[in-house]
Motif scaffolding. Structure first.
Motif, PDB file in Angstrom:
ATOM      1  N   ALA A 196       0.813  -1.219   0.000  1.00  0.00           N
ATOM      2  CA  ALA A 196       0.000   0.000   0.000  1.00  0.00           C
ATOM      3  C   ALA A 196       0.844   1.265   0.000  1.00  0.00           C
ATOM      4  CB  ALA A 196      -0.954  -0.012   1.190  1.00  0.00           C
ATOM      5  N   ASN A 199       2.270   3.239  -3.149  1.00  0.00           N
ATOM      6  CA  ASN A 199       1.445   4.103  -3.994  1.00  0.00           C
ATOM      7  C   ASN A 199       0.670   5.172  -3.235  1.00  0.00           C
ATOM      8  OD1 ASN A 199       2.039   2.470  -6.351  1.00  0.00           O
ATOM      9  ND2 ASN A 199       0.678   0.935  -5.453  1.00  0.00           N
ATOM     10  N   ARG A 200       0.688   5.107  -1.900  1.00  0.00           N
ATOM     11  CA  ARG A 200      -0.107   6.056  -1.127  1.00  0.00           C
ATOM     12  C   ARG A 200       0.722   6.652   0.002  1.00  0.00           C
ATOM     13  NH1 ARG A 200      -5.351   3.036   0.876  1.00  0.00           N
ATOM     14  NH2 ARG A 200      -5.691   5.107   1.787  1.00  0.00           N
ATOM     15  N   SER A 202       1.627   7.724   3.666  1.00  0.00           N
ATOM     16  CA  SER A 202       1.242   7.132   4.947  1.00  0.00           C
ATOM     17  C   SER A 202       2.330   7.386   5.969  1.00  0.00           C
ATOM     18  CB  SER A 202       1.033   5.619   4.782  1.00  0.00           C
ATOM     19  OG  SER A 202       0.937   4.975   6.028  1.00  0.00           O
ATOM     20  N   VAL A 230      -4.122   4.549   5.589  1.00  0.00           N
ATOM     21  CA  VAL A 230      -3.689   3.277   5.002  1.00  0.00           C
ATOM     22  C   VAL A 230      -3.815   2.150   6.022  1.00  0.00           C
ATOM     23  CG1 VAL A 230      -1.717   1.991   4.085  1.00  0.00           C
ATOM     24  CG2 VAL A 230      -2.164   4.315   3.291  1.00  0.00           C
TER      25      VAL A 230
END
Length: 312
Positions: A196, A199-200, A202, A230
């Motif tokens: 995760a 791509n994001r 956090s 996330v």
């Protein structure tokens, strides 16, 4: 020489082995822990277990020895049919231990042993029908029906971690897709988080850099407690699938008690609350006041205590 009889329990894990001397009422008198080193082969592992049992039991009258082992176990024959961690197949553990100790030996799946421990001495000790789920590196389980450990027709009952929750889900270690274990085990939670944060944004990325070590499950739960989006998505997904499986189990077996153990259940009270909420949401209304979901009382000692006491 002691005048009372005592029990020996052995909990064989993928990284550690615990050996304990116990009273018949489930109290651990003393214990030893050692690295498993299963890659060295079963003969050397058994040799070290025997040495530990002899050291712990010197001067005590031992009634029996119980051993909890991950994987597929034939309790009637005392054989480890398959332990994937070390690719052990058809290991006659009961015979190997009996040959050196001359004491009755029972070999069981470790989740079944933990189930028996919680039922007799832990969070399920007042139950009549009970389900146990351990959420740790993997996910295992056990079933108590009419106050007896239910093993199934082929000694395979309780593989609750490999119930399919999403046929299109990720590949599980067992070879199937979308198992509960592929979403809610400690290892899977870690894997989902690693993917995760590629791509994001956090706080997990910052935690990894600050602590200068790879992301682990504890970090994910720490971020979850701090409100990280996330981590929230990953943990809520895990809790949701656990709750759905428990709801299905409740409607199938109608237990009065469900006990949740394993290292993941020590991490965050909100995780437990989410599981309870989802279970309540998905179970039929007529079942909602028929069960309790409780946290383990024995945790890492459940399998050791349960294995020792299975022969009483």
């Amino acid at each position: 020489m002691q005048h009372k009889e005592y029990l020996v329990g052995v909990d064989m894990g993928g990284t550690k082995i615990a050996v304990g001397l116990l009273s018949v009422d489930g109290k651990i008198i003393k214990e030893m822990r050692m690295d498993t080193r299963g890659h060295e082969g079963p003969e050397l592992v058994v040799k070290r277990i025997v040495e530990a049992i002899n050291a712990l039991s010197e001067g005590y009258d031992i009634r029996s020895i119980g051993v909890g082992v991950p994987g597929i176990v034939n309790t009637e024959k005392g054989i480890i049919e398959y332990w994937s961690t070390f690719n052990w197949r058809n290991i006659h553990l009961e015979k190997m231990l009996y040959a050196q100790l001359q004491k009755k030996v029972t070999v069981v799946n470790d989740a079944s042993a933990a189930t028996w421990g919680e039922f007799n001495f832990g969070a399920g000790r007042h139950a009549h029908n009970m389900a146990f789920m351990t959420i740790s590196t993997g996910i295992g389980g056990g079933i108590i029906l009419e106050r007896k450990l239910y093993n199934g027709s082929n000694m395979l009952a309780g593989e609750i971690g490999h119930v399919t929750v999403n046929p299109n889900g990720p590949l599980c270690n067992c070879g199937k897709f979308g198992c509960l274990e592929a979403y809610a085990s400690g290892l899977s939670i870690q894997k989902h988080a690693v993917e995760a944060i590629k791509n994001r944004p956090s706080m997990l990325s910052d935690m990894e850099q600050q602590e200068k070590r790879p992301l682990d499950t504890k970090m994910v739960f720490a971020a979850y407690a701090s409100g990280d989006d996330v981590a929230q998505q990953i943990i809520d997904q895990a809790a949701t699938y656990v709750g759905i499986v428990l709801a299905n189990f409740i409607q199938t077996f109608n237990p009065d008690c469900i006990v949740l153990g394993g290292g993941v259940m020590k991490t965050n009270a909100r995780f437990m609350e989410k599981i309870q909420e989802v279970t309540h949401q998905y179970v039929l209304p007529s079942y909602r006041d028929t069960y309790e979901i409780r946290r383990s009382e024995l945790f890492e000692n459940a399998a050791l205590i349960g294995a020792a006491n299975l022969m009483i």
